[in-house]
Structure formats: structure tokens, C-alpha cells
Motif scaffolding. Structure first.
Motif, mmCIF file in Angstrom:
data_model
loop_
_atom_site.group_PDB
_atom_site.id
_atom_site.type_symbol
_atom_site.label_atom_id
_atom_site.label_comp_id
_atom_site.label_asym_id
_atom_site.label_seq_id
_atom_site.Cartn_x
_atom_site.Cartn_y
_atom_site.Cartn_z
ATOM 1 N N ALA A 22 0.828 -1.212 0.000
ATOM 2 C CA ALA A 22 0.000 0.000 0.000
ATOM 3 C C ALA A 22 0.856 1.254 0.000
ATOM 4 N N ILE A 23 1.975 1.204 0.725
ATOM 5 C CA ILE A 23 2.850 2.379 0.819
ATOM 6 C C ILE A 23 3.466 2.706 -0.537
ATOM 7 N N VAL A 24 3.702 1.692 -1.371
ATOM 8 C CA VAL A 24 4.207 1.933 -2.725
ATOM 9 C C VAL A 24 3.228 2.803 -3.513
ATOM 10 N N PHE A 25 1.956 2.461 -3.435
ATOM 11 C CA PHE A 25 0.944 3.235 -4.168
ATOM 12 C C PHE A 25 0.788 4.637 -3.588
ATOM 13 N N PHE A 26 0.917 4.772 -2.260
ATOM 14 C CA PHE A 26 0.863 6.102 -1.663
ATOM 15 C C PHE A 26 2.009 6.974 -2.165
ATOM 16 N N LEU A 47 3.917 11.326 -7.678
ATOM 17 C CA LEU A 47 4.637 11.487 -8.948
ATOM 18 C C LEU A 47 3.774 12.035 -10.062
ATOM 19 N N ASP A 48 2.481 11.732 -10.039
ATOM 20 C CA ASP A 48 1.591 12.157 -11.123
ATOM 21 C C ASP A 48 0.264 12.590 -10.528
ATOM 22 N N ARG A 49 0.014 13.899 -10.531
ATOM 23 C CA ARG A 49 -1.198 14.422 -9.909
ATOM 24 C C ARG A 49 -2.458 13.915 -10.603
ATOM 25 N N THR A 50 -2.400 13.676 -11.907
ATOM 26 C CA THR A 50 -3.588 13.221 -12.636
ATOM 27 C C THR A 50 -3.994 11.803 -12.237
ATOM 28 N N LEU A 51 -3.025 11.007 -11.775
ATOM 29 C CA LEU A 51 -3.316 9.636 -11.356
ATOM 30 C C LEU A 51 -3.352 9.485 -9.835
#
Length: 392
Positions: free
Chosen positions: A86-90, A95-99
Motif C-alpha cells: 500500500a505504501i508503494v501506491f501512496f 509522482l503524477d497528480r492526474t493519477l
């Protein structure tokens, strides 16, 4: 070489420290996402409730699978591994505001899923291993969880401050991944040791057990609404009184120190007095000390002392509730019974308390007025405690 008992206590305590250490990571990251990524607080707040409810809903399914499969080491390490993922996705969300929104959502789902594993599994492993001495083991283990919950938010804040958002979270992911691997290899050969501890598909409980589970679970639900609902908004409450963020932070640190001491004490009491008496005692003490806190909110020293005593009695669910379950249920039902009391009663009850306060604030109630309403729920739960069956 460590004995089996020492090994189980050591590695489950490490798991508890890691598991509770990430419990507050998402509330902490809400500040960063709302300020730096300009993501709606309503969206982030909705995910916070979903994350908690998801943990509670999944817990009984994981507990049921654990009691039938005898795969406790894999499940224990796997839960910590999901939290690490989960921390990876956080971190990717920065890195990318749109995603950012979908990445945070995936992270929340993984974190909520990972949080469903530890408490029923760890409690059951300790109860099976220590038998009649499980109360003290659960208490010491629970204290490590309290230390993790207190310390790790500050550690994460420092990582983000000095390494940046992405690198700081990546470093924390590496720590969690290593912990997951250590836990697995530390307990991989610890199996249940007998078919009587692994539940057959056709094995059922007598009706009295379900009645016990329903009554205790309902009382825990009300009590958790009170405890979690007030704790969630305590920092804001103290800030509104003293107009100091620093003072509010110090109040939280001092106040929650009581839980570190309370868990071993109530674990010992659960062994000596039994789970029913210990649950009633912790409920009565919680109500009395919170009443003192409410009556002294303008007196910093008295209110901080009262709240510390409150957390000493209130945040003892791990040794008291799971110790109580181990005194009542057969060993082959420990994990699934734990998961209903902890996952549904404690976790979902806590989410309901937070949602209730949020709704009341939306209706222009003050935090103090919301606290009084939750206090009334605690009184109801305490008064109804004698309904718990003395024998099953």
C-alpha cells in the motif's frame, strides 16, 4: 536459541509494532495530499472511512480461513506485506497528480485489507501458545502495538521531511517489506500442532457461543464508537481550546502513553480475574476517567492526567477482549471469534463513531457536544455489561 513461547511473543510483537505503526499513516498523508496535490478533503475523508470498514469486513473471512487452513505464518506475514505494498501506491501518488486519486484509492484498499490480518491472527497465536498465561503475553504484545502507534507517525514525518515524499515513503516500504520477511521466517515452522486446533468444515459451535459473540460484539461496538470517535477529533478539540498545534500534539503524546502501561496490567488482570470481570472493570474505569476529562477540559494538567488514565483503561481491548475469547471458545475457533469481536465490533464500531461525529459536526454540533453524545453510548455499553453470559 529462543524457546517456542519466546519466539511467538517476539515475532508477533514485531508484527503488532509494524501493523499499528501504519495505522495512522493514511490520516497523516491526508495533510500532504490535500496541501501538495490539492485533492479534496471530502474525497480523502471518505476513503478513510472505507479503509476502516474494509478492514473490519474482511477480518471474519480471514479468521475463518485461518482456522481451517493452518497457515498462520503465511497470513501473518502476508498482512504486513499488503500494508507494505500500500505504501508503494501512496508514494506513486506524488509522482503524477492526474493519477493521484486512483493510486491513493488502491493504496487505501490494500492498507485496509492488510489491517484485517494481525489482531485476530496474533491474538489467536498467543492464546494457543501460552494457554492460561496468555493474558500477560497479550498485554506485553499489545504494549508493543501501542508503542508503534505512538512512535511511527513521527518517524514517517521525519522521513518525508528529510528525504522527500517519494523517497521517504519508499524507504518506509523497504522497512515494512523486511519486517514481513523476518516475521515469516521467524514463525514459519510454528503450526497448530494437532488436528483439534484446525477446524473441520463440518465443525459447528453450540448456540450459546453465538449468543455470547452477539452480546459481547454489540457492547464492544458501542464502546468502540465512543473510544475511536472521541480519539479521532481529540487533537482538533484541544487545538480549539488552547489555540496551539504544538500543545495539541503534546497532549496526544502524553495522553496515549497510558495505553502502553494499561495493556500489560489488564492482560495480567484478565488472567487473574477472568475476561468478563476485566472487561467490566475497564469499561467502568473508562467512563469514570472520561467524565473527569469532560469536567476539566479548561484545566490542562487535570484534563491531561484524566485522559492518560482514560487511555490506561480504555485501550486494553487486545489483551482483555482476545484474552476473554480464548477463555470461552475452543482453540479451533479462536481466530474467527477474535475476528468478529475485533474486526466487526472494535474496528467497524470505531468507524461508526468517527462517522457519527463527522455527521454531527456537519449539523453544526460542537465537538464537545458530540463527545457528550458518545459518552452516553459508553454509559449504555457499561450498564449492559451484566448481559454477557457468565457461562457458555
Amino acid at each position: 536459541m529462543m524457546s517456542k513461547n519466546a519466539r511467538v511473543l517476539a515475532y508477533t510483537s514485531l508484527a503488532h509494532f509494524a501493523n499499528d505503526g501504519v495505522f495512522l499513516i493514511y490520516p497523516l498523508l491526508i495533510v500532504y495530499y490535500s496541501v501538495e496535490e490539492k485533492i479534496s478533503l471530502v474525497f480523502l475523508g471518505s476513503l478513510a472511512i472505507i479503509y476502516t470498514v474494509l478492514s473490519g469486513i474482511l477480518s471474519p473471512f480471514i479468521g475463518d480461513f485461518a482456522d481451517k487452513s493452518d497457515k498462520d505464518p503465511e497470513l501473518l506475514a502476508g498482512g504486513i506485506g499488503l500494508e507494505a505494498l500500500a505504501i508503494v501506491f501512496f508514494s506513486l501518488a506524488f509522482l503524477d497528480r492526474t493519477l493521484a486519486a486512483p493510486l491513493i484509492t488502491v493504496g487505501v484498499v490494500l492498507l485496509g485489507s492488510g489491517q484485517a490480518f494481525y489482531h485476530p491472527l496474533g491474538g489467536a497465536m498467543l492464546s494457543r501458545t501460552f494457554g492460561r498465561g496468555a493474558g500477560r503475553a497479550l498485554g506485553l504484545n499489545g504494549a508493543m502495538g501501542s508503542v508503534g502507534r505512538s512512535v511511527m507517525p513521527s518517524v514517517i514525518s521525519l522521513l518525508l521531511l528529510y528525504l522527500g515524499d517519494v523517497l521517504g515513503l519508499t524507504t518506509f516500504f523497504a522497512y515494512m517489506a523486511v519486517v514481513s520477511v523476518l516475521i515469516y521466517f521467524g514463525v514459519k515452522d510454528l503450526r497448530r500442532g494437532g488436528q483439534q486446533q484446525v477446524r473441520k468444515t463440518t465443525e459447528k459451535l453450540e448456540r450459546g457461543f453465538y449468543k455470547f459473540l452477539l452480546i459481547l460484539g454489540a457492547l464492544v461496538f458501542l464502546r468502540s464508537m465512543f473510544i475511536t470517535g472521541t480519539a479521532t477529533f481529540l487533537g482538533e478539540f484541544e487545538y480549539q481550546i488552547y489555540l496551539s498545534k504544538t500543545l495539541a500534539g503534546i497532549f496526544l503524546t502524553v495522553g496515549f502513553a497510558g495505553s502502553i502501561v494499561g495493556q500489560p496490567v489488564f492482560g495480567w488482570l484478565t488472567e487473574r480475574l477472568g475476561g468478563r470481570t476485566s472487561f467490566a472493570l475497564s469499561s467502568v474505569m473508562s467512563v469514570l476517567f472520561f467524565a473527569l476529562f469532560l469536567s476539566s477540559v479548561r484545566n490542562l494538567y487535570l484534563s491531561a492526567t484524566a485522559y492518560t488514565l482514560f487511555t490506561f483503561a480504555a485501550y486494553t481491548g487486545f489483551p482483555v477482549l482476545l484474552g476473554y475469547v480464548s477463555q470461552v471458545f475452543p482453540k479451533s475457533f479462536f481466530t474467527v471469534a477474535n475476528s468478529y469481536i475485533w474486526g466487526v465490533g472494535n474496528t467497524i464500531g470505531g468507524a461508526a463513531g468517527t462517522a457519527l461525529v463527522t455527521a454531527l459536526l456537519g449539523l453544526h454540533f460542537t465537538i464537545l457536544e458530540a463527545f457528550y453524545l458518545l459518552f452516553a453510548l459508553a454509559l449504555v455499553s457499561t450498564v449492559l455489561t451484566p448481559l454477557i453470559p457468565k457461562r457458555v
